[in-house]
Design a protein around this motif. Structure first.
Motif, PDB file in Angstrom:
ATOM      1  N   LEU A 293     -24.044  59.240  26.255  1.00 29.95           N
ATOM      2  CA  LEU A 293     -25.351  59.593  25.418  1.00 29.95           C
ATOM      3  C   LEU A 293     -24.889  60.068  23.830  1.00 29.95           C
ATOM      4  O   LEU A 293     -25.279  60.521  23.286  1.00 29.95           O
ATOM      5  CB  LEU A 293     -26.170  60.742  25.880  1.00 29.95           C
ATOM      6  N   VAL A 294     -23.795  59.247  24.024  1.00 30.59           N
ATOM      7  CA  VAL A 294     -22.211  60.215  22.769  1.00 30.59           C
ATOM      8  C   VAL A 294     -21.888  58.863  21.666  1.00 30.59           C
ATOM      9  O   VAL A 294     -21.915  58.668  21.678  1.00 30.59           O
ATOM     10  CB  VAL A 294     -21.606  61.511  22.489  1.00 30.59           C
ATOM     11  N   VAL A 295     -20.696  59.005  22.337  1.00 29.17           N
ATOM     12  CA  VAL A 295     -20.407  57.744  21.741  1.00 29.17           C
ATOM     13  C   VAL A 295     -20.852  56.528  21.701  1.00 29.17           C
ATOM     14  O   VAL A 295     -21.340  56.309  20.032  1.00 29.17           O
ATOM     15  CB  VAL A 295     -18.572  56.853  22.971  1.00 29.17           C
ATOM     16  N   PRO A 296     -22.110  56.151  22.239  1.00 31.38           N
ATOM     17  CA  PRO A 296     -22.670  54.778  21.812  1.00 31.38           C
ATOM     18  C   PRO A 296     -23.938  55.143  20.276  1.00 31.38           C
ATOM     19  O   PRO A 296     -24.203  54.072  19.620  1.00 31.38           O
ATOM     20  CB  PRO A 296     -23.695  54.448  22.961  1.00 31.38           C
ATOM     21  N   MET A 297     -24.131  56.018  20.449  1.00 35.02           N
ATOM     22  CA  MET A 297     -24.338  56.601  18.993  1.00 35.02           C
ATOM     23  C   MET A 297     -24.056  56.330  18.239  1.00 35.02           C
ATOM     24  O   MET A 297     -24.142  56.233  16.847  1.00 35.02           O
ATOM     25  CB  MET A 297     -24.203  57.915  18.873  1.00 35.02           C
ATOM     26  N   ALA A 298     -22.272  55.742  17.807  1.00 32.03           N
ATOM     27  CA  ALA A 298     -21.635  55.118  16.838  1.00 32.03           C
ATOM     28  C   ALA A 298     -22.781  53.934  16.779  1.00 32.03           C
ATOM     29  O   ALA A 298     -22.226  53.413  15.402  1.00 32.03           O
ATOM     30  CB  ALA A 298     -20.272  54.586  17.419  1.00 32.03           C
ATOM     31  N   VAL A 299     -22.908  53.172  17.671  1.00 38.08           N
ATOM     32  CA  VAL A 299     -23.993  51.935  16.695  1.00 38.08           C
ATOM     33  C   VAL A 299     -24.720  51.712  15.875  1.00 38.08           C
ATOM     34  O   VAL A 299     -25.146  51.307  14.584  1.00 38.08           O
ATOM     35  CB  VAL A 299     -24.322  51.217  18.291  1.00 38.08           C
ATOM     36  N   TRP A 300     -25.735  54.037  15.996  1.00 40.67           N
ATOM     37  CA  TRP A 300     -26.590  53.775  15.436  1.00 40.67           C
ATOM     38  C   TRP A 300     -26.221  54.448  14.032  1.00 40.67           C
ATOM     39  O   TRP A 300     -26.256  53.603  12.926  1.00 40.67           O
ATOM     40  CB  TRP A 300     -27.288  55.366  15.513  1.00 40.67           C
ATOM     41  N   PHE A 301     -25.090  55.130  14.097  1.00 41.74           N
ATOM     42  CA  PHE A 301     -24.660  54.891  12.135  1.00 41.74           C
ATOM     43  C   PHE A 301     -24.181  53.956  11.762  1.00 41.74           C
ATOM     44  O   PHE A 301     -24.097  53.863  10.685  1.00 41.74           O
ATOM     45  CB  PHE A 301     -22.889  56.229  12.884  1.00 41.74           C
ATOM     46  N   ALA A 302     -23.302  53.321  12.533  1.00 42.03           N
ATOM     47  CA  ALA A 302     -22.845  51.965  11.566  1.00 42.03           C
ATOM     48  C   ALA A 302     -24.616  50.775  11.231  1.00 42.03           C
ATOM     49  O   ALA A 302     -24.310  50.158  10.087  1.00 42.03           O
ATOM     50  CB  ALA A 302     -21.851  50.992  13.185  1.00 42.03           C
ATOM     51  N   VAL A 303     -25.082  50.639  12.050  1.00 40.56           N
ATOM     52  CA  VAL A 303     -26.403  49.313  11.812  1.00 40.56           C
ATOM     53  C   VAL A 303     -27.387  50.052  11.300  1.00 40.56           C
ATOM     54  O   VAL A 303     -28.319  49.308  11.121  1.00 40.56           O
ATOM     55  CB  VAL A 303     -25.963  48.610  13.157  1.00 40.56           C
TER      56      VAL A 303
END
Length: 442
Positions: free
Chosen positions: A184-194
């Motif tokens: 629930l932490v690291v994959p939020m990188a996708v939200w910030f990126a796109v």
């Protein structure tokens, strides 16, 4: 990521005619409150063991049930939407029926183990919390304002990720925290990126979330970080690169090749010196429990124990003074294989595949992924993939808070895909816009 690409994925686009009104209903606020409670129980910022206390661990589930019932009543009574619920419910189960069958199998076997055999450590939580998938999908598919609903849902995800990230930095090399919640932490990188318009914020947020894999200092977290990075590279960045002019593509491919070679060299160096750079991962424990689970599978490979066995077992390799030595396998996938056999693992894999392919078809169609929910879809898919990596090596699906967020995220993805399908078919058949029942059935 270019500014043009960032704008393409921007989540602030105005809702199309598919939304029936511009405000949420009480049932939707209740659902969001349940999500917030589940996230709070998962994060547990005050370290109060909220996921282990009877009063708090099932609070989100208890609030979700009346939310779904109130939503059903509201949809049923509304003259504009009275024909929507049944088709939406049919679509949810038409896509995710393998997981519905698995949930029934798990609940049935667990109740047998509890009521007939007298075993209290069962897989009941797995089956019960899988129903959150269907609840979240229905709430999203039937929402009066899905754009607002998903915006609040992602607000809860982002806040939770930032809080856990702050703790990971604070306790870096002091003590280990949130290594099971890392999906629930690291994959939020996708939200910030796109999903972020500002280029600096997009890169900064993505790198910040990716760095949490390092601060976690766990092998699972490193795998989650690599999974997230691979998803961004293969599904987001490379397709965007393929749409650039020829000269830019050549330079981009060269840069990608250099980065990949450097990354591979670093990974090989770390692997060959893993004693110094990687945690041990407690291989003796895992080899013992995985071997026991495999032996159980081989004893009944078709349907396993039908989930009528205990969810923990006495660890006999050496003495562990925790929970009386009765411990989980530390692999939810091995538990699925051991207790559900080929039937159970097949229903699980096929169900996830059907939801993923359905979401890809209706939310990520075409070369540009221009749907207004594309960024949300990318992030929810990344969370689901990283969750699989996490519970392949850790006990997650029996934990109420994490299980709620895991299945809830997948449910919101399915609900958005159903709404996107409805809108797309309404555009093809404009007359259905004024007929909710026809639009929903299409």
């Amino acid at each position: 990521m270019t500014a043009r690409a960032a704008n393409m994925y921007a989540p602030g686009t105005e809702a199309r005619s598919g939304a029936r009104s511009s405000s949420l209903q009480w049932s939707e606020y209740m659902f969001l409150a349940a999500v917030a409670i589940a996230q709070f129980v998962t994060v547990d910022p005050l370290h109060m063991d909220l996921d282990g206390r009877t009063l708090t661990k099932h609070a989100a589930l208890a609030l979700t049930i009346p939310a779904v019932l109130l939503s059903a009543i509201a949809v049923r009574l509304s003259p504009e939407t009275s024909g929507v619920r049944r088709p939406a419910l049919q679509r949810v189960f038409a896509v995710s029926w393998p997981l519905a069958a698995l949930a029934l199998l798990v609940v049935g076997g667990s109740l047998y183990a509890r009521w007939i055999v007298g075993e209290h450590s069962t897989f009941l939580n797995l089956g019960v919390y899988m129903t959150i998938l269907f609840a979240a999908a229905l709430m999203t598919a039937e929402s009066n304002d899905p754009d607002t609903l998903v915006r609040w849902f992602f607000g809860i995800l982002v806040i939770g990720a930032l809080v856990m990230g702050a703790y990971l930095v604070r306790y870096f090399r002091v003590t280990q925290v949130y290594h099971e919640q890392i999906f629930l932490v690291v994959p939020m990188a996708v939200w910030f990126a796109v999903g972020t318009k500002n280029r600096a914020a997009a890169w900064g947020g993505a790198l910040l979330m990716l760095s949490m894999a390092y601060f976690s200092q766990k092998n699972t977290s490193y795998l989650v970080g690599l999974t997230t990075l691979a998803y961004l590279a293969l599904v987001v960045w490379l397709p965007a690169l393929n749409r650039k002019p020829a000269l830019s593509r050549v330079f981009g491919y060269y840069l990608v090749m250099v980065v990949m070679l450097c990354g591979a060299a670093v990974l090989l160096y770390i692997w060959f010196h893993r004693v110094h750079y990687l945690p041990s991962g407690n291989p003796e424990y895992r080899e013992h429990t995985y071997a026991a689970a495999w032996d159980n599978f081989m004893a009944s490979p078709v349907w396993g124990t039908l989930f009528s066995a205990q969810s923990v077992a006495k660890f006999s390799l050496y003495t562990i003074n925790i929970a009386g030595g009765r411990l989980p396998t530390h692999s939810d996938i091995m538990d699925l294989l051991s207790n559900g056999g080929i039937l159970g693992i097949g229903l699980w894999a096929y169900g996830l595949y059907r939801i993923g392919s359905f979401a890809r078809k209706w939310l990520l169609r075409g070369a540009t992924h221009a749907h207004r929910w594309a960024a949300h879809a990318h992030t929810l898919i990344a969370i689901s993939l990283c969750a699989i990596v996490t519970y392949a090596f850790n006990p997650v699906v029996l934990s109420p808070g994490m299980a709620y967020m895991l299945w809830g995220s997948l449910g919101v993805l399915l609900g958005l895909a159903i709404r996107a399908r409805r809108e797309a078919l309404s555009d093809v058949h404009p007359g259905t816009k004024n007929n909710p029942q026809t639009a929903a059935t299409a």
